[in-house]
Write a protein that holds these residues in place. Structure first.
Motif, PDB file in Angstrom:
ATOM      1  N   ASP A  84       0.828  -1.198   0.000  1.00 17.91           N
ATOM      2  CA  ASP A  84       0.000   0.000   0.000  1.00 17.91           C
ATOM      3  C   ASP A  84       0.868   1.256   0.000  1.00 17.91           C
ATOM      4  O   ASP A  84       0.568   2.227  -0.713  1.00 17.91           O
ATOM      5  N   TYR A  85       1.953   1.233   0.760  1.00 12.64           N
ATOM      6  CA  TYR A  85       2.847   2.393   0.816  1.00 12.64           C
ATOM      7  C   TYR A  85       3.489   2.634  -0.547  1.00 12.64           C
ATOM      8  O   TYR A  85       3.567   3.773  -1.023  1.00 12.64           O
ATOM      9  N   VAL A  86       3.958   1.553  -1.186  1.00  9.99           N
ATOM     10  CA  VAL A  86       4.587   1.684  -2.497  1.00  9.99           C
ATOM     11  C   VAL A  86       3.597   2.266  -3.500  1.00  9.99           C
ATOM     12  O   VAL A  86       3.920   3.205  -4.252  1.00  9.99           O
ATOM     13  N   GLU A  87       2.399   1.729  -3.509  1.00 11.43           N
ATOM     14  CA  GLU A  87       1.396   2.158  -4.501  1.00 11.43           C
ATOM     15  C   GLU A  87       1.026   3.622  -4.333  1.00 11.43           C
ATOM     16  O   GLU A  87       0.861   4.358  -5.315  1.00 11.43           O
ATOM     17  N   HIS A  88       0.890   4.078  -3.114  1.00 14.23           N
ATOM     18  CA  HIS A  88       0.410   5.437  -2.889  1.00 14.23           C
ATOM     19  C   HIS A  88       1.532   6.475  -2.846  1.00 14.23           C
ATOM     20  O   HIS A  88       1.262   7.663  -3.022  1.00 14.23           O
ATOM     21  N   THR A  89       2.765   6.025  -2.607  1.00 16.30           N
ATOM     22  CA  THR A  89       3.864   6.979  -2.474  1.00 16.30           C
ATOM     23  C   THR A  89       4.680   7.140  -3.762  1.00 16.30           C
ATOM     24  O   THR A  89       5.140   8.253  -4.075  1.00 16.30           O
ATOM     25  N   TYR A  90       4.817   6.062  -4.513  1.00 18.31           N
ATOM     26  CA  TYR A  90       5.755   6.101  -5.648  1.00 18.31           C
ATOM     27  C   TYR A  90       5.099   5.956  -7.017  1.00 18.31           C
ATOM     28  O   TYR A  90       5.795   5.837  -8.019  1.00 18.31           O
ATOM     29  N   ALA A  91       3.778   5.947  -7.070  1.00 15.80           N
ATOM     30  CA  ALA A  91       3.101   5.830  -8.370  1.00 15.80           C
ATOM     31  C   ALA A  91       3.527   6.974  -9.279  1.00 15.80           C
ATOM     32  O   ALA A  91       3.614   8.132  -8.846  1.00 15.80           O
ATOM     33  N   ARG A  92       3.809   6.645 -10.530  1.00 20.22           N
ATOM     34  CA  ARG A  92       4.221   7.669 -11.487  1.00 20.22           C
ATOM     35  C   ARG A  92       3.092   8.647 -11.731  1.00 20.22           C
ATOM     36  O   ARG A  92       1.946   8.255 -11.957  1.00 20.22           O
ATOM     37  N   ARG A  93       3.425   9.926 -11.673  1.00 16.36           N
ATOM     38  CA  ARG A  93       2.398  10.959 -11.844  1.00 16.36           C
ATOM     39  C   ARG A  93       2.084  11.154 -13.333  1.00 16.36           C
ATOM     40  O   ARG A  93       2.944  11.066 -14.166  1.00 16.36           O
TER      41      ARG A  93
END
Length: 408
Positions: free
Chosen positions: A399-408
């Motif tokens: 969950d942290y990876v998905e919400h913190t590092y998702a490409r904008r």
């Protein structure tokens, strides 16, 4: 963070990868399959590349191996693996590269050992032949001098000079000088044979850390060619890791080195990717590169008689390595993430707060609860069996990876 490269070098392109010229230090590795087994060799190349190896080297020692190279390259490309493929040649490289032009074209770089391309005048002729093939195909070369296969004519002559002139040098000093001299003279011959400076990388490998440091310091003074670092025949396990890190860590901290390999001896049926993980961790430890999220873990003591925190740390580390090939294509800067898996209350909460996401497991006699901290704040407390804790913490990481590092 990228440390400033103090040793200014020429830039050499190996496929799409730049070595030297201020580029980040590049990780490479080498397969241990029979190269004639195209399917098996390609699979190991792909595995090494997915583990973080940016250049992959294969032995090309016999006609069947040379004939298999184009298929290996194509299998890699078909699998979406674009890591440049390097051919390692000894003794008969001049013959294989001329007899198998498809092999020469399929490879992105050739490694030549000037100590075993022949003797006397044949040495220069056969070395030059390989360089001319590289010139004709627009390929770079690595001139790879090894302490274990050094030009013996050069060594004998220098040893005799040391005796005759009473120079008082140790045999190690003479051999180190011969390694540097061989590399410099071979570079000059490669240029005479038609290669440009931006097609030449140099290495001078030995199995002793202090000698490696001395040799590369001297090389960095005498040449501006990119340098490949590696403690050759480093050994197995702890010894190989410590000796390689001791030698290369010093040099890299001094800004010397443009590409590295950690030459670990694997256990029987061991995982060849371990040498890639070691090289990536070395560069990451020095702040030179970031390859994968780092896991801080408690070393254990009398407070941590349960093995739960060790099992969880290993499980999370393995999970990160499994996911990184996917994560790095979907999530920007995920390799900079930090995690902590701690085993008791002494340092557990503090280290967990310092990480992006951390868990503090209870030590012996402590309350059976596991606080989780995200970006320094207590996010929740986990309870349950080991499998329940591991699954819940892994979901939090996802969950942290998905919400913190998702490409904008």
């Amino acid at each position: 963070m990228q440390m400033v490269r103090l040793h200014k070098t020429v830039a050499v392109k190996v496929g799409h990868v730049q070595v030297g010229g201020g580029a980040p230090v590049v990780v490479q590795s080498m397969t241990m399959t029979d190269t004639a087994d195209a399917r098996g060799t390609a699979q190991q190349c792909i595995e090494l590349a997915e583990a973080g190896s940016e250049l992959v080297r294969i032995t090309v020692n016999v006609p069947d191996a040379a004939a298999a190279v184009p298929e290996i390259k194509q299998r890699m490309l078909d699998a979406g693996c674009t890591a440049p493929l390097i051919g390692d040649f000894h003794y008969n490289g001049h013959l294989l590269l001329t007899k198998y032009p498809d092999c020469a074209r399929a490879l992105d770089k050739y490694r030549i050992n000037p100590g075993n391309v022949g003797t006397g005048t044949r040495r220069d002729e056969q070395f030059s032949t390989i360089c001319k093939v590289a010139r004709d195909h627009g390929r770079p070369v690595r001139i790879g001098v090894n302490g274990g296969s050094l030009n013996q004519e050069l060594v004998v002559a220098r040893m005799q000079e040391n005796t005759d002139r009473d120079l008082g040098k140790s045999s190690e000093d003479v051999i180190n000088e011969c390694m540097v001299l061989s590399a410099i003279e071979s570079t000059a011959l490669a240029i005479e044979s038609g290669l440009r400076k931006d097609q030449i990388i140099i290495s001078c490998k030995t199995s002793r850390p202090r000698d490696l440091i001395a040799v590369y310091r001297e090389l960095s003074r005498q040449t501006d060619q990119p340098l490949h670092l590696g403690l050759t025949e480093a050994g197995m396990g702890t010894k190989g890791l410590v000796w390689s890190s001791a030698a290369m860590g010093v040099l890299l901290s001094e800004g010397i080195g443009d590409t590295i390999r950690v030459s670990l001896t694997p256990r029987p049926n061991g995982d060849r990717r371990e040498e890639v993980y070691a090289a990536c961790e070395l560069l990451q430890a020095l702040g030179l590169r970031s390859f994968s999220p780092s896991v801080t873990a408690c070393p254990g003591c009398g407070r941590t008689t349960s093995s739960t925190f060790q099992e969880l740390a290993e499980r999370i580390q393995d999970y990160i390595r499994e996911m990184m090939p996917t994560w790095k294509t979907k999530y920007e800067s995920v390799e900079t993430m930090t995690l902590a898996v701690m085993g008791c209350i002494v340092n557990g909460p503090g280290e967990s707060k310092a990480a992006n996401i951390g868990i503090s497991l209870p030590g012996t006699g402590e309350e059976p609860s596991c606080p989780v901290f995200i970006d320094g704040k207590h996010a929740k407390t986990l309870h349950g069996t080991y499998d329940e804790l591991a699954a819940a913490f892994q979901r939090l990481v996802d969950d942290y990876v998905e919400h913190t590092y998702a490409r904008r």
